[in-house]
Design a protein around this motif. Structure first.
Motif, PDB file in Angstrom:
ATOM      1  N   LEU A 261      20.739  51.860  31.836  1.00 56.86           N
ATOM      2  CA  LEU A 261      20.042  52.656  33.272  1.00 56.86           C
ATOM      3  C   LEU A 261      20.980  51.660  33.941  1.00 56.86           C
ATOM      4  O   LEU A 261      21.351  52.337  35.088  1.00 56.86           O
ATOM      5  CB  LEU A 261      18.623  51.688  34.070  1.00 56.86           C
ATOM      6  CG  LEU A 261      18.004  52.287  35.031  1.00 56.86           C
ATOM      7  CD1 LEU A 261      17.817  54.058  35.253  1.00 56.86           C
ATOM      8  CD2 LEU A 261      16.625  51.773  35.559  1.00 56.86           C
TER       9      LEU A 261
ATOM     10  N   VAL B 294      16.792  45.314  36.733  1.00 57.13           N
ATOM     11  CA  VAL B 294      18.015  47.060  37.594  1.00 57.13           C
ATOM     12  C   VAL B 294      18.918  46.232  38.263  1.00 57.13           C
ATOM     13  O   VAL B 294      17.901  46.427  39.622  1.00 57.13           O
ATOM     14  CB  VAL B 294      16.982  47.558  36.951  1.00 57.13           C
ATOM     15  CG1 VAL B 294      18.864  48.687  37.255  1.00 57.13           C
ATOM     16  CG2 VAL B 294      16.641  48.152  36.076  1.00 57.13           C
ATOM     17  N   CYS B 295      20.000  45.695  38.947  1.00 54.94           N
ATOM     18  CA  CYS B 295      21.131  45.717  39.655  1.00 54.94           C
ATOM     19  C   CYS B 295      21.788  46.849  40.566  1.00 54.94           C
ATOM     20  O   CYS B 295      21.849  45.908  41.667  1.00 54.94           O
ATOM     21  CB  CYS B 295      21.793  44.664  39.263  1.00 54.94           C
ATOM     22  SG  CYS B 295      21.144  42.905  38.690  1.00 54.94           S
TER      23      CYS B 295
ATOM     24  N   VAL C 207      20.191  50.192  41.907  1.00 52.59           N
ATOM     25  CA  VAL C 207      19.429  50.892  42.742  1.00 52.59           C
ATOM     26  C   VAL C 207      19.891  51.270  43.915  1.00 52.59           C
ATOM     27  O   VAL C 207      19.795  52.069  44.388  1.00 52.59           O
ATOM     28  CB  VAL C 207      17.975  49.771  43.193  1.00 52.59           C
ATOM     29  CG1 VAL C 207      17.039  50.223  41.022  1.00 52.59           C
ATOM     30  CG2 VAL C 207      18.597  48.522  43.210  1.00 52.59           C
ATOM     31  N   MET C 208      20.991  50.190  44.494  1.00 56.33           N
ATOM     32  CA  MET C 208      20.906  50.664  45.695  1.00 56.33           C
ATOM     33  C   MET C 208      22.027  52.198  45.555  1.00 56.33           C
ATOM     34  O   MET C 208      22.266  52.657  46.887  1.00 56.33           O
ATOM     35  CB  MET C 208      21.923  49.504  46.765  1.00 56.33           C
ATOM     36  CG  MET C 208      21.829  48.687  47.592  1.00 56.33           C
ATOM     37  SD  MET C 208      23.121  47.708  48.143  1.00 56.33           S
ATOM     38  CE  MET C 208      23.364  46.719  46.856  1.00 56.33           C
TER      39      MET C 208
ATOM     40  N   LEU D 159      21.077  54.237  44.119  1.00 62.56           N
ATOM     41  CA  LEU D 159      20.621  55.537  45.124  1.00 62.56           C
ATOM     42  C   LEU D 159      20.494  56.048  46.050  1.00 62.56           C
ATOM     43  O   LEU D 159      20.594  57.043  46.622  1.00 62.56           O
ATOM     44  CB  LEU D 159      18.097  55.170  44.265  1.00 62.56           C
ATOM     45  CG  LEU D 159      18.222  54.617  43.513  1.00 62.56           C
ATOM     46  CD1 LEU D 159      16.924  54.237  43.554  1.00 62.56           C
ATOM     47  CD2 LEU D 159      18.257  55.499  42.308  1.00 62.56           C
ATOM     48  N   ILE D 160      20.837  55.261  47.003  1.00 66.38           N
ATOM     49  CA  ILE D 160      21.055  55.233  48.126  1.00 66.38           C
ATOM     50  C   ILE D 160      22.483  55.991  48.739  1.00 66.38           C
ATOM     51  O   ILE D 160      22.362  57.386  49.129  1.00 66.38           O
ATOM     52  CB  ILE D 160      20.890  54.434  49.184  1.00 66.38           C
ATOM     53  CG1 ILE D 160      19.493  53.463  49.055  1.00 66.38           C
ATOM     54  CG2 ILE D 160      21.175  55.157  50.235  1.00 66.38           C
ATOM     55  CD1 ILE D 160      19.680  52.607  49.992  1.00 66.38           C
ATOM     56  N   PHE D 161      23.172  55.362  48.232  1.00 70.50           N
ATOM     57  CA  PHE D 161      24.695  55.907  48.034  1.00 70.50           C
ATOM     58  C   PHE D 161      25.253  57.444  47.517  1.00 70.50           C
ATOM     59  O   PHE D 161      25.546  58.209  48.306  1.00 70.50           O
ATOM     60  CB  PHE D 161      25.812  55.211  47.461  1.00 70.50           C
ATOM     61  CG  PHE D 161      25.654  53.394  47.480  1.00 70.50           C
ATOM     62  CD1 PHE D 161      24.821  53.353  48.939  1.00 70.50           C
ATOM     63  CD2 PHE D 161      25.446  52.515  47.290  1.00 70.50           C
ATOM     64  CE1 PHE D 161      24.993  51.860  49.431  1.00 70.50           C
ATOM     65  CE2 PHE D 161      25.453  51.621  46.862  1.00 70.50           C
ATOM     66  CZ  PHE D 161      25.536  51.525  48.158  1.00 70.50           C
TER      67      PHE D 161
ATOM     68  N   TYR E 284      29.103  56.485  49.928  1.00 67.30           N
ATOM     69  CA  TYR E 284      29.087  57.940  50.776  1.00 67.30           C
ATOM     70  C   TYR E 284      29.675  57.682  52.468  1.00 67.30           C
ATOM     71  O   TYR E 284      30.028  58.452  53.043  1.00 67.30           O
ATOM     72  CB  TYR E 284      27.896  58.288  51.221  1.00 67.30           C
ATOM     73  CG  TYR E 284      27.409  57.058  51.818  1.00 67.30           C
ATOM     74  CD1 TYR E 284      26.251  57.115  52.759  1.00 67.30           C
ATOM     75  CD2 TYR E 284      26.970  55.683  51.360  1.00 67.30           C
ATOM     76  CE1 TYR E 284      25.497  56.053  53.625  1.00 67.30           C
ATOM     77  CE2 TYR E 284      25.864  54.543  52.225  1.00 67.30           C
ATOM     78  CZ  TYR E 284      25.496  54.701  53.267  1.00 67.30           C
ATOM     79  OH  TYR E 284      25.656  53.967  54.059  1.00 67.30           O
TER      80      TYR E 284
ATOM     81  N   MET F 252      19.146  48.616  51.400  1.00 69.71           N
ATOM     82  CA  MET F 252      18.549  47.798  50.997  1.00 69.71           C
ATOM     83  C   MET F 252      19.074  46.324  52.079  1.00 69.71           C
ATOM     84  O   MET F 252      20.001  45.353  51.387  1.00 69.71           O
ATOM     85  CB  MET F 252      18.910  48.093  49.686  1.00 69.71           C
ATOM     86  CG  MET F 252      18.290  49.230  49.036  1.00 69.71           C
ATOM     87  SD  MET F 252      18.113  48.726  47.083  1.00 69.71           S
ATOM     88  CE  MET F 252      16.483  49.807  46.546  1.00 69.71           C
TER      89      MET F 252
ATOM     90  N   GLU G 215      19.919  41.916  43.934  1.00 68.62           N
ATOM     91  CA  GLU G 215      18.875  40.810  42.731  1.00 68.62           C
ATOM     92  C   GLU G 215      18.685  41.958  41.762  1.00 68.62           C
ATOM     93  O   GLU G 215      18.482  43.346  42.169  1.00 68.62           O
ATOM     94  CB  GLU G 215      17.636  40.799  43.563  1.00 68.62           C
ATOM     95  CG  GLU G 215      18.198  39.616  44.427  1.00 68.62           C
ATOM     96  CD  GLU G 215      17.462  38.872  45.868  1.00 68.62           C
ATOM     97  OE1 GLU G 215      15.768  38.383  45.493  1.00 68.62           O
ATOM     98  OE2 GLU G 215      17.424  40.170  46.853  1.00 68.62           O
ATOM     99  N   GLY G 216      18.226  42.381  40.724  1.00 66.56           N
ATOM    100  CA  GLY G 216      17.809  42.456  39.963  1.00 66.56           C
ATOM    101  C   GLY G 216      16.601  42.781  40.722  1.00 66.56           C
ATOM    102  O   GLY G 216      15.494  42.258  40.608  1.00 66.56           O
ATOM    103  N   VAL G 217      16.025  44.149  40.135  1.00 61.96           N
ATOM    104  CA  VAL G 217      14.837  45.016  40.722  1.00 61.96           C
ATOM    105  C   VAL G 217      13.766  44.732  38.567  1.00 61.96           C
ATOM    106  O   VAL G 217      14.651  45.749  38.235  1.00 61.96           O
ATOM    107  CB  VAL G 217      14.575  46.200  41.515  1.00 61.96           C
ATOM    108  CG1 VAL G 217      12.931  46.468  41.529  1.00 61.96           C
ATOM    109  CG2 VAL G 217      15.556  46.243  42.222  1.00 61.96           C
TER     110      VAL G 217
ATOM    111  N   GLY H  82      16.705  57.839  47.093  1.00 60.04           N
ATOM    112  CA  GLY H  82      18.051  57.422  47.614  1.00 60.04           C
ATOM    113  C   GLY H  82      17.571  58.918  48.760  1.00 60.04           C
ATOM    114  O   GLY H  82      18.121  59.818  48.080  1.00 60.04           O
TER     115      GLY H  82
END
Lengths: 406, 406
Positions: A299, A329-330, A332-333, A335-337, B130, B317, B327-329, B344
């Motif tokens: 993922l 899961v590192c 996830v940012m 998702l925004i970009f 982006y 974030m 950080e990992g989620v 996102g």
């Protein structure tokens, strides 16, 4: 006194044997009711007579047949990878008849049982989850195909074939038959109702079409792609005109993805040191749709390779189920970009689409446009090993247990 | 020889002073063209005469005014927390006129500049993001409010007030004016166009209404709730009839959330050792909607507390922007268990809704139904500290820099 009378009279005087036919008069009286129950416990066929309808109802022994019933029991809650020894075989007896006080129950002879990854979380103590934990000391449960032996529910009758929620045992008394589907099409392998025509099929259908909103020409990545769900998602995506790549855990599986299921490409994730680099190689343009079956590092690598407005359908995370603490899961940012929508889903929210799915998939199966590969373990005794094997990728295709072929 | 002639003639003979009016004949000739440019560099008003239209065009010195222009320069790519010393003040000169060869440009006097968390990623080298990285050695850029001094674009004329993308400097030549919005309502504080009436306002509006699909009675959690976006999301949620709790980083901010913005409750995340326990305390029934501004540990705790079919709008974030590795989620599996949609979004996809948003928000502001708190730094010199302060929560409300009040 009545107890001793019944005991001596039945066991000492009659010398009864399992399977014999027993008649008890005054069967609702002090002695008679005990004799009837002793006879049932021994496995006899018992008929009683009594002097009123109430007494007749109360006795309810006539016609019922009691047989032995092999079961797969969960010994204790599991942590880490499940082992065969976390389960054991047991046997009880079961009456092949629904209880008279249950106007809903259906008695099934189980034919095929389904081994599914979501069963792993049920082996531990769950809080606030969508499924219940298995009960240590009791048979585990899951999807299966069965034949109706008796039914108090108006929707089912003796002889019907059904699929749905049942126990890991030879016979199951299903008290919530609303979770059973009557099988209408029997000109396909019955075991398919644990896979392509059952829960995994509906999972692939709902997850791909309803959660991913796929379009022709999009780039689709499927992990655990040779599994019960993945092999279908890949074929659906190809039928729609997508470019599809799958990952799996062996060379043979990868070959199958490319040659049998028609994926555009496939790779063995175990041979890739850098999953990000692997995905960049297979998707130089990026990924529009990721059908997530594994979680963890995959993922994280996928998030780096998603395209703008990509969609991730989160179906399962098999790589995480056996970890005490899931991997972080590192990325996830991203998702925004990339404005990514990531959505978890459960097939149970989509069963209203099952008739529509059958309309699509039955012709595809008959015309050979969609193929389905199963890995079948023979006999309930082999069910624990089959289930455990899922988590090390021992299965080649959908893992089924054949309990009985009739 | 012509160089020395121009130099001696202009500087030694004329003793010119900044701001004086200078006339040069034969202004396109060897000496004249240099005199004109020397005069411009000194800050004089220069008019030249020449013998043909071509020469006239070439000279183009008449009327243009060159002024000094303070700027905030990014020194180098940043890693970790940004510091004031990552930026420096510089000055160049700028002609207060759009170049004749650009039929699109708009020249702005910057009034207010906006400090926004997304600017942190732009301080490093980005790939496939982006937004573009800032260019080391050049002024940084961002949202701001400005006054049009000159315009080649038909949509803007001298004197217009606008908000949109501009530079961190006193005057900016905007060559992509499609990113500018003309300000129609001037009976509200102009600085609001960096916040409630600008990008953060649209972010709150689009993220809450378009991504979360909120319903009255739902449980809403907002992190960084006293910030530029969070304070609005909370107020929107209250207006809709949701139950709203916010988190912030100081007692004063928490008090403001409860007393000024009308949140149902609020907590200081810095005082909570166990964020999971805190969320369970504030949301015993769980969270339907999470408006994500911070990421990291908060996201992990929220995932454990989401309700079935919850929605997470991933807006930012901020806790992750300064880490070399995010950080990992760990609790992403909850996406499946609870059928959570996590999405996102970027405000830039929603600007077509800006007129609709204004229709809603302007009356709310005028009626006092929505309030907005700003934290204003005075002068461009204080802009670097204001921007850096965002990442340690120094700002109390929307962080604005007032470059000029006219």
């Amino acid at each position: 006194m009545p107890g001793l009378t019944a005991y001596v009279g039945f066991f000492e005087i009659c010398s009864p044997k399992t399977g014999e036919h027993v008649f008890v008069s005054a069967a609702s009286d002090a002695v008679g009711q005990l004799v009837g129950q002793f006879a049932k416990l021994l496995g006899c066929h018992v008929v009683g007579s009594a002097g009123s309808r109430e007494k007749f109802m109360y006795v309810t022994l006539e016609m019922a047949e009691r047989v032995s019933n092999k079961q797969v029991i969960l010994n204790n809650y599991v942590s880490g990878f499940p082992k065969e020894s976390d389960m054991s075989m047991a046997s009880n007896t079961i009456e092949l008849k629904v209880p008279e006080d249950d106007s809903n129950a259906v008695l099934l002879k189980n034919l095929y049982l389904s081994c599914d990854p979501y069963m792993r979380p049920r082996m531990q103590k769950l809080e606030g989850s969508y499924v219940e934990s298995f009960k240590p000391g009791s048979p585990i449960s899951g999807y299966g195909v069965g034949k109706v032996l008796d039914s108090a529910h108006e929707g089912f009758k003796k002889g019907d074939l059904v699929w749905g929620f049942t126990g890991w045992e030879e016979y199951s008394l299903v008290t919530t038959p609303q979770s059973l589907f009557k099988i209408q099409h029997t000109d396909v392998p019955l075991s398919y109702y644990t896979g392509i025509l059952g829960m995994p099929g509906m999972t692939a259908y709902a997850g791909f079409y309803e959660v991913c909103y796929p379009k022709a020409g999009e780039y689709v990545f499927v992990s655990a792609a040779s599994g019960a769900v993945g092999q279908l998602v890949g074929q659906f995506a190809k039928l729609l005109g997508c470019y599809v790549v799958g990952s799996a855990g062996s060379k043979d599986k990868v070959d199958f993805l490319k040659n049998k299921f028609g994926f555009d490409d496939a790779f063995n994730y175990k041979e890739e040191e850098d999953l990000n680099a692997a995905l960049k190689r297979y998707f130089p343009e990026g990924i529009d749709i990721y059908f997530e079956n594994v979680g963890g590092k995959m993922l994280d690598a996928v998030l780096l390779n998603m395209r703008l407005r990509g969609r991730i359908a989160v179906c399962g995370m098999i790589s995480q189920y056996n970890l005490d603490k899931p991997e972080g899961v590192c990325n996830v940012m991203n998702l925004i970009f990339k404005r990514i929508r990531m959505e978890g889903f459960l097939v149970s929210d989509y069963y209203h689409l099952y008739p529509k799915y059958l309309e699509m998939i039955i012709p595809y199966i008959k015309e050979g446009k969609v193929v389905y590969v199963e890995d079948t373990a023979e006999g309930l005794e082999n069910a624990p090993a089959a289930l455990v094997g899922l988590f090390s990728g021992q299965n080649f295709g959908k893992q089924v247990v054949a309990v009985s072929r009739e």
